[in-house]
Design an enzyme around this catalytic site. Structure first.
Site, PDB file in Angstrom:
ATOM      1  N   GLN A 124       0.840  -1.196   0.000  1.00  0.00           N
ATOM      2  CA  GLN A 124       0.000   0.000   0.000  1.00  0.00           C
ATOM      3  C   GLN A 124       0.877   1.249   0.000  1.00  0.00           C
ATOM      4  O   GLN A 124       0.388   2.355  -0.146  1.00  0.00           O
ATOM      5  CB  GLN A 124      -0.903  -0.001   1.243  1.00  0.00           C
ATOM      6  CG  GLN A 124      -1.870  -1.166   1.299  1.00  0.00           C
ATOM      7  CD  GLN A 124      -2.531  -1.280   2.668  1.00  0.00           C
ATOM      8  OE1 GLN A 124      -3.536  -0.627   2.939  1.00  0.00           O
ATOM      9  NE2 GLN A 124      -1.928  -2.061   3.542  1.00  0.00           N
ATOM     10  N   HIS A 160      -1.576   1.385  -4.166  1.00  0.00           N
ATOM     11  CA  HIS A 160      -1.999   2.785  -4.018  1.00  0.00           C
ATOM     12  C   HIS A 160      -1.133   3.741  -4.839  1.00  0.00           C
ATOM     13  O   HIS A 160      -1.110   4.952  -4.593  1.00  0.00           O
ATOM     14  CB  HIS A 160      -2.011   3.175  -2.536  1.00  0.00           C
ATOM     15  CG  HIS A 160      -3.059   2.444  -1.764  1.00  0.00           C
ATOM     16  ND1 HIS A 160      -3.051   2.314  -0.394  1.00  0.00           N
ATOM     17  CD2 HIS A 160      -4.165   1.760  -2.180  1.00  0.00           C
ATOM     18  CE1 HIS A 160      -4.100   1.594  -0.005  1.00  0.00           C
ATOM     19  NE2 HIS A 160      -4.789   1.248  -1.063  1.00  0.00           N
ATOM     20  N   CYS A 220      -0.784  12.732 -16.724  1.00  0.00           N
ATOM     21  CA  CYS A 220      -1.596  13.824 -17.274  1.00  0.00           C
ATOM     22  C   CYS A 220      -2.941  13.219 -17.672  1.00  0.00           C
ATOM     23  O   CYS A 220      -3.003  12.374 -18.576  1.00  0.00           O
ATOM     24  CB  CYS A 220      -0.938  14.454 -18.505  1.00  0.00           C
ATOM     25  SG  CYS A 220      -2.019  15.678 -19.290  1.00  0.00           S
ATOM     26  N   CYS A 224       1.224  19.842 -22.394  1.00  0.00           N
ATOM     27  CA  CYS A 224      -0.060  20.279 -22.945  1.00  0.00           C
ATOM     28  C   CYS A 224      -0.633  21.440 -22.141  1.00  0.00           C
ATOM     29  O   CYS A 224      -1.654  22.011 -22.512  1.00  0.00           O
ATOM     30  CB  CYS A 224      -1.056  19.117 -22.979  1.00  0.00           C
ATOM     31  SG  CYS A 224      -1.725  18.716 -21.354  1.00  0.00           S
ATOM     32  N   ALA A 234       8.713  -4.517  12.724  1.00  0.00           N
ATOM     33  CA  ALA A 234       8.700  -5.324  11.503  1.00  0.00           C
ATOM     34  C   ALA A 234      10.055  -5.956  11.203  1.00  0.00           C
ATOM     35  O   ALA A 234      10.143  -7.172  10.976  1.00  0.00           O
ATOM     36  CB  ALA A 234       8.253  -4.462  10.327  1.00  0.00           C
TER      37      ALA A 234
HETATM   38  N1  APR Z   1       6.644  -2.418  12.853  1.00  0.00           N
HETATM   39  C1  APR Z   1       5.408  -3.018  12.695  1.00  0.00           C
HETATM   40  N2  APR Z   1       4.229  -2.316  12.641  1.00  0.00           N
HETATM   41  C2  APR Z   1       4.316  -0.980  12.791  1.00  0.00           C
HETATM   42  C3  APR Z   1       5.552  -0.298  12.993  1.00  0.00           C
HETATM   43  C4  APR Z   1       6.741  -1.084  13.023  1.00  0.00           C
HETATM   44  N3  APR Z   1       7.954  -0.541  13.193  1.00  0.00           N
HETATM   45  N4  APR Z   1       5.294   1.033  13.112  1.00  0.00           N
HETATM   46  C5  APR Z   1       3.940   1.186  12.989  1.00  0.00           C
HETATM   47  N5  APR Z   1       3.347  -0.019  12.799  1.00  0.00           N
HETATM   48  C6  APR Z   1       1.931  -0.288  12.547  1.00  0.00           C
HETATM   49  C7  APR Z   1       0.943   0.555  13.361  1.00  0.00           C
HETATM   50  O1  APR Z   1       0.633  -0.069  14.588  1.00  0.00           O
HETATM   51  C8  APR Z   1      -0.270   0.603  12.414  1.00  0.00           C
HETATM   52  O2  APR Z   1      -1.132  -0.513  12.646  1.00  0.00           O
HETATM   53  O3  APR Z   1       1.697   0.063  11.199  1.00  0.00           O
HETATM   54  C9  APR Z   1       0.347   0.456  11.017  1.00  0.00           C
HETATM   55  C10 APR Z   1       0.311   1.720  10.167  1.00  0.00           C
HETATM   56  O4  APR Z   1      -1.029   2.004   9.886  1.00  0.00           O
HETATM   57  P1  APR Z   1      -1.449   3.236   8.953  1.00  0.00           P
HETATM   58  O5  APR Z   1      -0.730   4.438   9.366  1.00  0.00           O
HETATM   59  O6  APR Z   1      -2.939   3.253   8.954  1.00  0.00           O
HETATM   60  O7  APR Z   1      -0.872   2.828   7.514  1.00  0.00           O
HETATM   61  P2  APR Z   1      -1.465   1.832   6.418  1.00  0.00           P
HETATM   62  O8  APR Z   1      -2.252   0.724   7.042  1.00  0.00           O
HETATM   63  O9  APR Z   1      -0.363   1.459   5.528  1.00  0.00           O
HETATM   64  O10 APR Z   1      -2.485   2.818   5.635  1.00  0.00           O
HETATM   65  C11 APR Z   1      -3.234   2.285   4.578  1.00  0.00           C
HETATM   66  O11 APR Z   1      -4.253   4.416   4.167  1.00  0.00           O
HETATM   67  O12 APR Z   1      -3.897   6.639   4.188  1.00  0.00           O
HETATM   68  C12 APR Z   1      -4.108   5.583   3.355  1.00  0.00           C
HETATM   69  O13 APR Z   1      -3.387   5.204   1.135  1.00  0.00           O
HETATM   70  C13 APR Z   1      -2.913   5.353   2.430  1.00  0.00           C
HETATM   71  O14 APR Z   1      -1.767   3.302   1.897  1.00  0.00           O
HETATM   72  C14 APR Z   1      -2.332   4.043   2.944  1.00  0.00           C
HETATM   73  C15 APR Z   1      -3.528   3.360   3.559  1.00  0.00           C
END
Ligand code: APR
Length: 231
Positions: free
Chosen positions: A95, A113, A121, A142, A223
């Protein structure tokens, strides 16, 4: 139950979110210090905002491009690329729009995403790579404004990306979801395809998410550390 080992699988799907890139210094969206805590997406990340004030939307994305350009892939990105090289049946579905999987050596990454590093464009229906920081030109030849090739809120995902993702998930023997809050659809529902197809399932996150129940293994922590524990 000890976490599964990558060595025991051949059709691995990594499904990644902002939490993976947070260890590279890129803020997540919803966690503490999250981007959507500081910026209202209705002003910066949707087609309506772009039509209303393209310069404002570009200022926001230029800032994001500069921030990401200053970051490097982390051990998590690199380990995923190493596993993919060793096991060609591995698919990376992300994502994230930061391009760090590819910079770490990941190939054929399915960017659900879109990407900060592509512009399009909509008048000429063209898409091209652009890694200039700041953007060399916000306008197409353009005369129309270019827009980031990102799937903003209320945008549809590319049918081709969805199909590629679904095919990989249907065939997976291991699905590993990493650093995603599981609240944005349709992406959040994709891992379910692999689980229903019988894949072993792992969720790596600092905390529980609304989709944690889907996963057999819920590994809590950073992670990059937890990915290493499965290598
Ligand atoms: N290791 C593991 N997990 C982590 C870490 C880490 N170091 N740091 C943060 N997290 C977890 C958080 O607990 C949370 O659950 O990563 C997650 C991040 O969540 P979001 O900020 O909601 O990101 P994401 O799920 O990728 O968002 C999805 O939302 O805003 C839109 O298009 C955008 O692609 C994005 C989509």
């Amino acid at each position: 139950m000890s976490p599964p080992k990558f060595a025991d699988f051949s059709r691995i799907v990594f499904f990644t979110g902002a939490g993976l890139s947070s260890e590279s210094g890129i803020p997540t969206y919803r966690g503490s210090g999250g981007i959507w805590k500081e910026y209202n997406y209705e002003d910066y990340a949707c087609q309506r905002a772009f039509e209303r004030d393209p310069e404002k939307v570009w200022d926001f994305h230029d800032k994001r491009r500069a921030a990401v350009a200053a970051c490097e892939p982390n051990d998590g990105h690199r380990l995923i690329a190493v596993i993919q090289r060793a096991k060609p049946g591995t698919t990376i579905i992300t994502q994230n729009i930061d391009g760090l999987h590819a910079r770490a050596g990941g190939v054929d990454v399915i960017e659900l995403h879109g990407s900060l590093w592509r512009v399009r464009c909509d008048r000429e229906r063209t898409i091209r790579d652009d890694t200039s920081v700041p953007m060399a030109s916000r306008k197409c030849t353009c005369g129309a404004y270019l827009r980031p090739d990102i799937v903003w809120f209320e945008d549809a995902l590319s049918v081709d990306n969805l199909r590629r993702a679904e095919r990989a998930l249907e065939r997976a023997d291991l699905i590993v979801s990493i650093g995603t809050s599981g609240v944005v659809y349709p992406a959040a529902d994709l891992p379910r395809i692999a689980v229903q197809a019988g894949a072993v399932s792992v969720e790596i996150n600092l905390e529980d998410t609304p989709v944690s129940n889907l996963y057999q293994h819920r590994l809590r922590g950073k992670a990059s550390d937890l990915l290493k524990s499965m290598a």
